[in-house]
Enzyme design. Sequence first.
Site, PDB file in Angstrom:
ATOM      1  N   LYS A  10     -38.377  37.660 -37.584  1.00 29.80           N
ATOM      2  CA  LYS A  10     -37.748  37.791 -38.901  1.00 29.80           C
ATOM      3  C   LYS A  10     -38.657  37.176 -39.969  1.00 29.80           C
ATOM      4  O   LYS A  10     -38.938  37.781 -40.986  1.00 29.80           O
ATOM      5  CB  LYS A  10     -36.379  37.095 -38.866  1.00 29.80           C
ATOM      6  CG  LYS A  10     -35.621  37.179 -40.161  1.00 29.80           C
ATOM      7  CD  LYS A  10     -34.206  36.638 -39.987  1.00 29.80           C
ATOM      8  CE  LYS A  10     -33.539  36.507 -41.352  1.00 29.80           C
ATOM      9  NZ  LYS A  10     -32.181  36.008 -41.274  1.00 29.80           N
ATOM     10  N   GLU A  70     -44.358  30.044 -31.936  1.00 24.40           N
ATOM     11  CA  GLU A  70     -44.503  30.681 -30.618  1.00 24.40           C
ATOM     12  C   GLU A  70     -44.938  32.134 -30.771  1.00 24.40           C
ATOM     13  O   GLU A  70     -45.885  32.597 -30.124  1.00 24.40           O
ATOM     14  CB  GLU A  70     -43.163  30.643 -29.855  1.00 24.40           C
ATOM     15  CG  GLU A  70     -42.728  29.271 -29.400  1.00 24.40           C
ATOM     16  CD  GLU A  70     -41.902  28.535 -30.441  1.00 24.40           C
ATOM     17  OE1 GLU A  70     -41.959  28.895 -31.638  1.00 24.40           O
ATOM     18  OE2 GLU A  70     -41.196  27.593 -30.047  1.00 24.40           O
ATOM     19  N   GLY A 120     -30.960  36.001 -37.143  1.00 27.41           N
ATOM     20  CA  GLY A 120     -31.773  36.299 -35.949  1.00 27.41           C
ATOM     21  C   GLY A 120     -30.925  36.607 -34.731  1.00 27.41           C
ATOM     22  O   GLY A 120     -31.152  37.579 -34.013  1.00 27.41           O
ATOM     23  N   ARG A 121     -29.903  35.776 -34.500  1.00 29.01           N
ATOM     24  CA  ARG A 121     -29.089  35.958 -33.283  1.00 29.01           C
ATOM     25  C   ARG A 121     -28.088  37.098 -33.418  1.00 29.01           C
ATOM     26  O   ARG A 121     -27.333  37.388 -32.490  1.00 29.01           O
ATOM     27  CB  ARG A 121     -28.394  34.649 -32.925  1.00 29.01           C
ATOM     28  CG  ARG A 121     -27.600  34.024 -34.065  1.00 29.01           C
ATOM     29  CD  ARG A 121     -27.216  32.578 -33.746  1.00 29.01           C
ATOM     30  NE  ARG A 121     -26.553  31.917 -34.867  1.00 29.01           N
ATOM     31  CZ  ARG A 121     -27.178  31.302 -35.862  1.00 29.01           C
ATOM     32  NH1 ARG A 121     -28.502  31.288 -35.887  1.00 29.01           N
ATOM     33  NH2 ARG A 121     -26.518  30.702 -36.829  1.00 29.01           N
ATOM     34  N   GLU A 156     -26.085  28.381 -31.251  1.00 25.43           N
ATOM     35  CA  GLU A 156     -26.819  28.222 -32.501  1.00 25.43           C
ATOM     36  C   GLU A 156     -25.859  28.458 -33.679  1.00 25.43           C
ATOM     37  O   GLU A 156     -26.039  27.915 -34.762  1.00 25.43           O
ATOM     38  CB  GLU A 156     -28.015  29.190 -32.560  1.00 25.43           C
ATOM     39  CG  GLU A 156     -29.128  28.692 -33.477  1.00 25.43           C
ATOM     40  CD  GLU A 156     -30.396  29.536 -33.432  1.00 25.43           C
ATOM     41  OE1 GLU A 156     -30.346  30.722 -33.824  1.00 25.43           O
ATOM     42  OE2 GLU A 156     -31.446  29.022 -33.033  1.00 25.43           O
ATOM     43  N   HIS A 209     -21.473  31.584  -4.941  1.00 24.64           N
ATOM     44  CA  HIS A 209     -22.122  30.876  -3.826  1.00 24.64           C
ATOM     45  C   HIS A 209     -22.936  29.687  -4.317  1.00 24.64           C
ATOM     46  O   HIS A 209     -23.798  29.189  -3.600  1.00 24.64           O
ATOM     47  CB  HIS A 209     -22.986  31.858  -3.026  1.00 24.64           C
ATOM     48  CG  HIS A 209     -22.165  32.944  -2.413  1.00 24.64           C
ATOM     49  ND1 HIS A 209     -21.571  32.828  -1.175  1.00 24.64           N
ATOM     50  CD2 HIS A 209     -21.755  34.145  -2.912  1.00 24.64           C
ATOM     51  CE1 HIS A 209     -20.875  33.920  -0.923  1.00 24.64           C
ATOM     52  NE2 HIS A 209     -20.957  34.740  -1.964  1.00 24.64           N
ATOM     53  N   LYS A 249     -39.330  21.319 -34.939  1.00 25.89           N
ATOM     54  CA  LYS A 249     -40.457  22.192 -35.321  1.00 25.89           C
ATOM     55  C   LYS A 249     -41.447  21.409 -36.164  1.00 25.89           C
ATOM     56  O   LYS A 249     -42.661  21.505 -35.978  1.00 25.89           O
ATOM     57  CB  LYS A 249     -39.962  23.381 -36.144  1.00 25.89           C
ATOM     58  CG  LYS A 249     -39.245  24.444 -35.362  1.00 25.89           C
ATOM     59  CD  LYS A 249     -38.951  25.632 -36.288  1.00 25.89           C
ATOM     60  CE  LYS A 249     -38.011  26.624 -35.647  1.00 25.89           C
ATOM     61  NZ  LYS A 249     -37.594  27.696 -36.531  1.00 25.89           N
TER      62      LYS A 249
HETATM   63  O1  F6P Z   1     -35.739  28.353 -34.289  1.00 21.65           O
HETATM   64  C1  F6P Z   1     -34.615  29.113 -34.288  1.00 21.65           C
HETATM   65  C2  F6P Z   1     -34.863  30.485 -34.854  1.00 21.65           C
HETATM   66  O2  F6P Z   1     -34.979  30.415 -36.228  1.00 21.65           O
HETATM   67  C3  F6P Z   1     -33.752  31.443 -34.447  1.00 21.65           C
HETATM   68  O3  F6P Z   1     -32.649  31.356 -35.265  1.00 21.65           O
HETATM   69  C4  F6P Z   1     -34.452  32.752 -34.505  1.00 21.65           C
HETATM   70  O4  F6P Z   1     -33.747  33.743 -33.827  1.00 21.65           O
HETATM   71  C5  F6P Z   1     -35.758  32.376 -33.860  1.00 21.65           C
HETATM   72  O5  F6P Z   1     -36.034  31.077 -34.339  1.00 21.65           O
HETATM   73  C6  F6P Z   1     -36.925  33.301 -34.154  1.00 21.65           C
HETATM   74  O6  F6P Z   1     -37.165  33.420 -35.510  1.00 21.65           O
HETATM   75  P1  F6P Z   1     -38.075  34.579 -36.080  1.00 21.65           P
HETATM   76  O7  F6P Z   1     -37.441  35.874 -35.754  1.00 21.65           O
HETATM   77  O8  F6P Z   1     -38.182  34.327 -37.537  1.00 21.65           O
HETATM   78  O9  F6P Z   1     -39.430  34.468 -35.406  1.00 21.65           O
END
Ligand code: F6P
Length: 537
Positions: free
Chosen positions: A207, A213, A268-269, A354, A385, A505
């Site tokens: 987003k 990452e 995002g979620r 979240e 199990h 972060k």
């Molecule tokens: O760190 C949490 C978050 O902001 C989530 O809410 C989001 O889904 C994820 O990181 C990834 O964010 P982006 O789509 O901006 O890379």
Amino acid sequence: MNNDIKKSRAWKKLEDHYNKIKNKHLRDLFREDPKRIQKFTLNNGDLYFDFSKHRITEETFDLLIELAIERKLTDRREAMFEGKKINQTENRAVLHTALRTPSGNKIMVDNEEVVEPVHAVLDKMSWFASRVRSGQWKGFTGKKIRNVVNIGIGGSDLGPVMAYEALKFYSQRDLNFRFVSNIDGNDFAEAVRDFEADETLFIVSSKTFTTLETMTNAHTARKWLLDQLKNEKAVADHFVAVSTNEAEVKKFGINPQNMFEFWDWVGGRYSMDSAIGLSTMIAIGPENFNELLKGFHEMDEHFRSAPLKQNIPVIMGLLNVWYGNFFGTQTQAVLPYNRYLHRFPAYLQQLTMESNGKHVQLNGAKVDYQTGAIYWGEAGTNGQHSFYQLIHQGTILIPCDFIGFKKALNPLPLHQDYLMANIFAQGEALAFGKTAAEVAGEGVSDALVPHKTFEGNRPSSTLILDNLTPESLGKLIALYEHSVFVQGVIWGINSFDQMGVELGKVLAKKIIGELQNKSIPLNHDESTNALIEHYRK
Ligand code: F6P
């Protein structure tokens, strides 16, 4: 609205009521009310929802609905659907429901209509997905794309992985799909180890297009591709982006023509049915993706229009409040009896935790009651199990959601009946248990009777759908989305920001610098300083 939820009338009544029925056993509740099934089951299309095995009476149900009314749930719901800026802390609308609104409808945000742009992006996704699926979209050397790698994390990963796994039955099998999310280099290395660069398409899904990452993995992917294809121009054929941030996409070197847009009013979620679902659409095809959207929309309509007492996401959300705030339960198990849904609990963890892992109300005041529960689970029957022992005989009360499908996608002899028998058996065993007298009556030695006794009175919902299809998956996801919303409204919190992820972060960025430049003096706490020193050595 009275912000002090504990002083509200319905809450106080629920407290009194709880004290009256907290020890009541489900065996008695069923015995005392022969109409329990009629009262506490609902149908919505092919969805059958049984909430009779909950520790509620008609009075509980009425009081929970009263609480929802007192908390102005219907007004908040309308505000969300209408595009009001209910995400107050970020001053944003919350309009994931617009992503599945049929074309021709109008929803305005900041004087701009949003449904048409949603459909324009869907059309662009369909065009692109069809070209990849048919082999018309060629890689740099002219070969067909055989491998699709989604790079993203959180909402830009969990939805796509879950949907790919859930709908694998419908996927185009000559395409390989992998999902890279973790900053741990093992993730990327393993994802591409058997892939050729000239047959591989990377979808960089973010987003913000700034997430550490995702951007690290995307740069690694770029280098991996260029090491093999040795020409910068190859990037255009092998990288597309899904983002709200065109400037950063350009900076990365992806042609904005190969960018699929979404908007800041999609959290995002809550984004797996936006362009973030591009990998899903490539896997299952545009028609199936439309079916998925249809399922979402059906549940949106139900949530928006059904009376509260017949509204499945409302009831699910209120039951969570009932257990968390009155029985003091802290977790909710989600147990899908379908192997294809094995990533569903992981997806739900971000959606629920979240969203509702918040400790202040909308007005900034600290809550003095419990909010979001820990969601967890595993596909059945595997969980039986391992951890079910604790649910049956442990000391912690864990409400469970059982999810099952009447039809098998792969109908092998015996399997489907055995699978469904297990769902029904687990719900029954949890609710009704087995008394000491029953155990003793089986000739068990006195010493073993307590060990073999099942107290029961462990609550569960059972959700049964006809078949696992794109449509039913959409319905199921929207059901949980709206249940999360209901809980957030009751608790008076903002379910749509995620400020709790920020501090870690920021600190990680600082520590990255300290790991890369060992001469930077450390000024963390003593434990963290020692850990960094240990690693530096
Ligand atoms: O760190 C949490 C978050 O902001 C989530 O809410 C989001 O889904 C994820 O990181 C990834 O964010 P982006 O789509 O901006 O890379």
